[in-house]
Design an enzyme around this catalytic site. Structure first.
Site, mmCIF file in Angstrom:
data_model
loop_
_atom_site.group_PDB
_atom_site.id
_atom_site.type_symbol
_atom_site.label_atom_id
_atom_site.label_comp_id
_atom_site.label_asym_id
_atom_site.label_seq_id
_atom_site.Cartn_x
_atom_site.Cartn_y
_atom_site.Cartn_z
ATOM 1 N N HIS A 142 66.742 56.478 29.879
ATOM 2 C CA HIS A 142 66.916 55.245 29.099
ATOM 3 C C HIS A 142 68.235 54.541 29.441
ATOM 4 C CE1 HIS A 142 66.320 52.481 25.787
ATOM 5 N NE2 HIS A 142 65.245 53.150 25.371
ATOM 6 N N GLU A 155 62.417 51.799 32.006
ATOM 7 C CA GLU A 155 62.086 53.175 31.650
ATOM 8 C C GLU A 155 60.727 53.554 32.255
ATOM 9 O OE1 GLU A 155 62.389 53.403 27.271
ATOM 10 O OE2 GLU A 155 63.273 51.413 27.486
ATOM 11 N N ASP A 176 60.322 44.068 25.286
ATOM 12 C CA ASP A 176 60.297 45.488 24.953
ATOM 13 C C ASP A 176 58.846 45.914 25.088
ATOM 14 O OD1 ASP A 176 60.810 48.044 24.162
ATOM 15 O OD2 ASP A 176 61.331 47.578 22.088
ATOM 16 N N HIS A 199 60.673 58.086 20.278
ATOM 17 C CA HIS A 199 61.558 58.900 21.116
ATOM 18 C C HIS A 199 61.724 60.331 20.599
ATOM 19 C CE1 HIS A 199 62.245 55.565 23.622
ATOM 20 N NE2 HIS A 199 63.306 55.051 23.058
ATOM 21 N N ARG A 238 56.805 55.173 21.487
ATOM 22 C CA ARG A 238 56.272 55.269 20.129
ATOM 23 C C ARG A 238 54.933 56.004 20.062
ATOM 24 N NH1 ARG A 238 58.872 50.618 21.169
ATOM 25 N NH2 ARG A 238 60.431 49.920 19.644
#
Length: 348
Positions: A175, A313, A247, A105, A80
């Site tokens: 990803h 990631e 996350d 992304h 982000r």
């Protein structure tokens, strides 16, 4: 190494190239030119049984515009950017807002929804994509390259490169979502995870880092001792509520630019499969597939559920362009972005 190439035609996106690499053990990796994606990884378990351990879809066309960004390389900036704004040398750039109030992304199109050029070079598969100046609001003509190599010891190595003709920002990763029991085995919350990271980045409720690099000790974010992914996910802890699970970005301990360092070890309880992730990148975003439900059906033909896979990631953190104290993501003409990620599969 056996290499098989296949072309799949789509009515609106043209030809998709699929390349399968098979090593001397019969373990296979299939890559797609849609987003330079990892779409299939077939490796043995502790008893020698082969399974596909990466989440994906039945139809190659389903990889376009999927919410999970399954197996693909997002860009030009993975993760982000706050409010879709950043500045370079006094010039402000505005991006599309596609994740709450933020840019995610690279935007609605992003590298993950483009068909990359594909070439076979020796035992490697090389994908390349040219992003035009102004694409998705980013400055500079940028050439990106992703080189995958599959070895006889079941190591998948990804080298990411980029060059630009104008100052820009770049953050590239892969990803893929992993389920070491098999791509349709259900929840990964019983998988054991270790992270070589004693700090993480707290965020606001839109998952933009606050700027703090907080110690994980004494919190549910502590994976410095291996534990089941889901063990602490139901605790009343603000970061977990923000993300409906994990996350978040963890900062790699003792990171040195250009040096490979093992950042994660994932183990499956039933199959005995192990995945070790190493990288030159300074951070790893761990995402437990908190919003997988509603995705296209998986390769076994069933609907996906939340927490069916975990993404590790390796990247630079979110919002680096607005955080001068974070690792640098600015790329200028004459410089080269080059980072490596490896995924090594074994059994305990």
């Amino acid at each position: 190494m056996k290499i098989k190439q296949q072309t799949v035609n789509t009515p609106d996106k043209g030809d998709i190239t699929l390349v399968t690499l098979t090593n001397s053990k019969g373990a296979e990796v299939t890559l797609s030119s849609v987003g330079a994606a990892i779409v299939r990884v077939v490796v043995p378990d502790a008893k020698g049984h082969m399974d596909d351990v990466v989440l994906g879809y039945t139809d190659p066309h389903d990889y376009f515009y999927d919410g999970p960004c399954a197996g693909k390389i997002p860009g030009r900036y993975a993760n982000r950017i706050a409010r879709g704004h950043f500045s370079i040398d006094g010039t402000e750039y505005t991006l599309a807002i596609n994740n709450g109030p933020n840019a995610l992304h690279g935007g609605p199109e992003g590298f993950q929804n483009r068909v990359w050029d594909c070439a076979i070079e020796g035992d490697s598969v090389v994908f390349s994509y040219r992003s035009a100046d102004g694409e998705e609001g980013y400055p500079g003509n940028l050439t990106a390259k992703a080189t995958y190599t599959w070895s006889d010891d079941c190591r998948l190595t990804l080298t990411l490169e980029a060059e630009t003709d104008k100052p820009t920002v770049v953050n590239l990763t892969n990803h893929a979502y992993w389920n070491l029991e098999g791509e349709s085995a259900g929840s990964v919350l019983d998988h054991t995870l270790w992270l070589g990271a004693s700090r993480f980045l707290p965020t606001d409720d839109t998952l933009i880092p606050t700027g703090e690099m907080a110690p994980v000790a004494g919190t549910p974010m502590d994976f410095t001792t291996p534990k089941p992914i889901g063990r602490d996910m139901d605790l009343d802890y603000t970061p977990l509520r923000y993300g409906k699970g994990y996350d978040h970005c963890w900062m790699v301990d003792n990171w040195v630019p250009g040096q490979m360092r093992t950042v994660a070890r994932l183990e499956a309880p039933a199959s005995g499969r192990v995945l070790e992730v190493a990288t030159t990148q300074p951070a790893a975003q761990v995402y437990t597939g908190n919003w997988l439900a509603g995705s296209p059906v998986n390769k076994s033909g069933r609907p996906m559920n939340d927490y069916d896979g975990v993404a590790i990631e390796c990247q630079h953190p979110a919002d680096c362009p607005n955080r001068p104290d974070f690792p640098n993501t600015l790329l200028r003409p004459g410089e080269k972005f080059e980072e490596t990620i490896s995924f090594t599969f074994s059994c305990r």
